[in-house]
Design an enzyme around this catalytic site. Structure first.
Site, short mmCIF file in Angstrom:
data_model
loop_
_atom_site.label_atom_id
_atom_site.label_comp_id
_atom_site.label_asym_id
_atom_site.label_seq_id
_atom_site.Cartn_x
_atom_site.Cartn_y
_atom_site.Cartn_z
CD GLU A 105 -3.00 -1.14 2.23
OE1 GLU A 105 -4.21 -0.94 2.05
OE2 GLU A 105 -2.50 -1.41 3.33
CD GLU A 125 -3.53 -6.39 3.90
OE1 GLU A 125 -2.78 -5.41 3.99
OE2 GLU A 125 -3.65 -7.05 2.84
#
Length: 694
Positions: A105, A125
């Site tokens: 990210e 995740e």
């Protein structure tokens, strides 16, 4: 802690270096340092562009697990990434190692990305029951399209740099020195007057109209019971349908829902438990390990062949012994077929097939095993057969060789007594199919040395297994609990339930299949042989005969004969209720004077699960397992207990131990059965208002 991130000038390029061993996790100090160093670089008039790079092993590899469960400390990662994306200078992420989760990210907040050939990137995740919460679900679709983003985010698996380049995540792949390559790429961009490229401003590539509905349908079966994959789909859908800021808001809402969900809590528990289970309580960290450079397997059947494949896959030469040539040839042929099938699916190359087959050496003579470092016996589950094998191994194996038994139920101490070296004997209980299942129950005998324990626990990891250390008792941890559940499932049918009803209750809880379908898959004769061995060895404690014994004796062995508890059609593993079995059950009830009654799904759930919890408590009391997490990891990786429920004992805590204890006590009073006698530990915890993990 801002010193974990530093800024320096390399010619006309500013370099922001993250140095927070071991994996440059995005802890508070790193986040703060990234912001401070970015601002320093923006103020440096000599820096024409900025490069972000990880020092040491890797680019930031995700969140700092040391912060899990603690109040968040600023700056928040989305704010850090927003600052990078708002930079008025070009920012290039230089990626090596694994840029995972928040690491990727951060890279997506940069204008361009350059990666070493060996690097991997991903958003894993979902495996923690979460979704990328710092803009990953909003930026990745804008960069690579919704479908490719869904594959990465919902699947959670990392992709290699070359594949990331193909889909557009990475702009340049370099070999050699990463910093040199990144600086050269940055200077090239500056020379070409390359534009700032903010992913937030990109349009999402149009996809087919029913993409999200169809994607949900495609994962519905495999992801049954999990919440995060479906929230990931919703988040990516928001990237397609909403402006960036609104999409970010939706991502945070969905992330917040998952963060407090029982499913994510369970998945995070499993994540930490899997790492903790490798640390054996009471075993010093500096315990010496023996060097296992070669191995041998006794038995070339399904189990032996599967075990041999684990060693070959890890590059460890392995001999495989059978007493008859036709059995040996058959076993080797099955191994080759397994590898060929894997190659057809594109998971390995044909060259790798040949490399692995070359590491497997067939033999018919025990004398060929004199030089190996480890031998694993995988023969018939019969003590007389084990005695013959270990007597031979004791004769031929070199001093210091580890002698392991793959027994699933038999006494490892007794097996060790057949040798002159009980300190070198250990249980290594693989689960079928051994080349696929991740669990390895390592069984420590009363005389097994620390050195051998340390070696097999380390070896478990080397061959791709999750090793759990357990003690000696009938069935160890997994099968001891399983046998209690299976017996209770049979008893429920004796009293009036039908096999399909029992199976459905356990399937609905999250198991991949119910107790009876599982018996059919494993082979009804497997349990039958164990019961017969018990009846011979320990008749006072052996299970009484029941209708499942009659099934085996009538040739109904399960899927392999297309008939077990259920019927099966050719080439179809779907269990179909059998009128023949129904008649057999009715006959058994009549002969034993049992009046059939209606049994609720709730009673089935309580009796099948609570008996396992009670047995798990006894296992902890006796020290057969050291910790609740050992029991939970065994049931998740060996028996398909749903990850999103965290393991049998973690699930028990969520139900409440007082609730379970009260029901166990009630059944014990009603039946008088020792099986249902409440474990002292269960009683103690229940009365103190605690759980196994309190």
């Amino acid at each position: 802690m801002s010193e974990v991130v530093s800024y320096r000038l390399e010619g006309d390029i500013g370099v922001i270096g993250v140095d927070y061993p071991p994996v440059n996790a995005l802890g508070q100090g790193v986040r703060e340092g990234l912001v401070n160093c970015l601002r320093q670089g923006l103020e440096d008039d000599q820096a024409k562009a900025l490069v972000v790079i990880g020092e040491g092993r890797t680019f930031p590899a995700g969140a700092d697990i040391r912060e899990f469960g603690k109040p968040p400390a600023g700056p928040a990662l989305p704010d850090v990434i927003n600052e990078y994306e708002s930079s008025d200078k070009l920012v290039i992420a230089a990626i090596h190692g694994t840029a995972l989760g928040g690491g990727l990210e951060v890279a997506l907040g940069c204008d361009y990305r350059v990666a070493l050939e060996s690097a991997k990137v991903g958003l894993p995740e979902v495996k923690l029951g979460l979704l990328p919460g710092a803009g990953g679900t909003q930026r990745l679709p804008r960069l690579v399209g919704a479908k490719a983003a869904l594959d990465m985010i919902v699947g959670g698996n990392p992709v290699k740099a070359k594949d990331a380049y193909k889909v557009g995540i990475v702009d340049e792949v370099v070999g050699g020195d990463l910093l040199e390559g990144a600086l050269a790429y940055a200077r090239k961009l500056v020379a070409e007057n390359a534009p700032l490229r903010k992913i937030r401003d990109l349009d999402v590539k149009k996809e087919e109209a029913d993409l999200f509905t169809n994607y949900e349908k495609s994962i519905a079966r495999k992801q049954r019971g999990f919440k995060a994959p479906f929230h990931c789909i919703k988040a990516v859908q928001a990237a397609v349908e909403l402006p960036f800021e609104d999409g970010m808001k939706r991502e945070r809402e969905l992330f917040a829902e998952l963060l407090v969900s029982p499913e994510s809590r369970a998945q995070r528990h499993v994540f930490f438990a899997e790492r903790e289970v490798a640390k054996v309580p009471g075993l010093p960290k500096d315990t010496a390990k023996r060097d296992v450079k070669s191995a041998a397997i006794i038995g070339a059947g399904t189990m032996g062949g599967g075990i041999a494949m684990n060693f070959a896959n890890a590059g460890i030469p392995v001999k495989i012994l059978e007493v008859k040539e036709d059995a040996l040839e058959r076993g080797i042929a099955v191994i080759r077929k397994n590898y060929e099938n894997t190659a057809k699916k594109g998971r390995i190359t044909q060259e790798q097939v040949e490399q692995r087959m070359a590491l497997i050496q067939p033999t018919l003579s025990y004398d060929d095993l004199g030089d190996v470092d480890l031998v694993i016996e995988a023969v018939f589950e019969n003590m007389d057969v084990k005695k013959a094998v270990f007597t031979e191994l004791d004769r031929v194996c070199k001093p210091g060789a580890i002698l392991a038994t793959n027994t699933s139920t038999l006494d490892v101490n007794r097996i060790a007594s057949f040798t002159q070296r009980p300190e070198d004997v250990v249980g290594m209980h693989f689960f079928s199919p051994a080349n696929v299942m991740k669990l390895l129950e390592n069984v420590r005998g009363e005389k097994t040395s620390d050195e051998v324990v340390a070696t097999v626990m380390d070896l478990s990891r080397r061959i791709g297994k999750v090793g759990v250390l357990v003690g000696v008792c009938h069935g160890f941890v997994g099968n001891r609990m399983l046998h209690k559940r299976q017996a209770e499932a049979v008893q429920l049918v004796n009293e009036g339930a039908n096999p399909a009803q029992v199976d459905k209750v356990l399937f609905d809880l999250g198991f991949p299949m119910g107790p009876f379908a599982m018996s059919d898959l494993a082979g009804m004769d497997v349990g039958y042989r164990i019961r017969e061995e018990l009846r011979k060895e320990d008749p006072d404690n052996a299970p009484p005969r029941n209708w499942t014994d009659d099934l085996v004796e009538q040739g109904r062995l399960g899927q392999k004969t297309q008939a077990g508890v259920f019927d099966y059609k050719e080439g179809d593993r779907t269990p179909v209720p059998s009128s023949e079995v129904d008649a057999l059950i009715a006959k058994f009830r009549e002969e034993n004077g049992i009046q059939s009654r209606d049994i609720s799904d709730q009673e089935i759930l309580e009796r099948c699960m609570y008996i396992m919890v009670n047995e798990g408590a006894k296992i902890l009391e006796e020290g057969i397992a050291a910790r609740p997490l050992d029991v939970d990891v065994i049931w998740i990786y060996g028996y398909g207990f749903p990850v999103y429920r965290g393991g049998v004992l973690f699930w028990a805590d969520s139900v409440g131990l007082k609730t379970i204890y009260d029901k166990v006590s009630q059944i014990h009073q009603e039946t008088g059965s020792d099986t249902w006698k409440p474990a002292a530990l269960l009683e103690k915890l229940a009365k103190e208002g605690k759980g196994f993990y309190s």
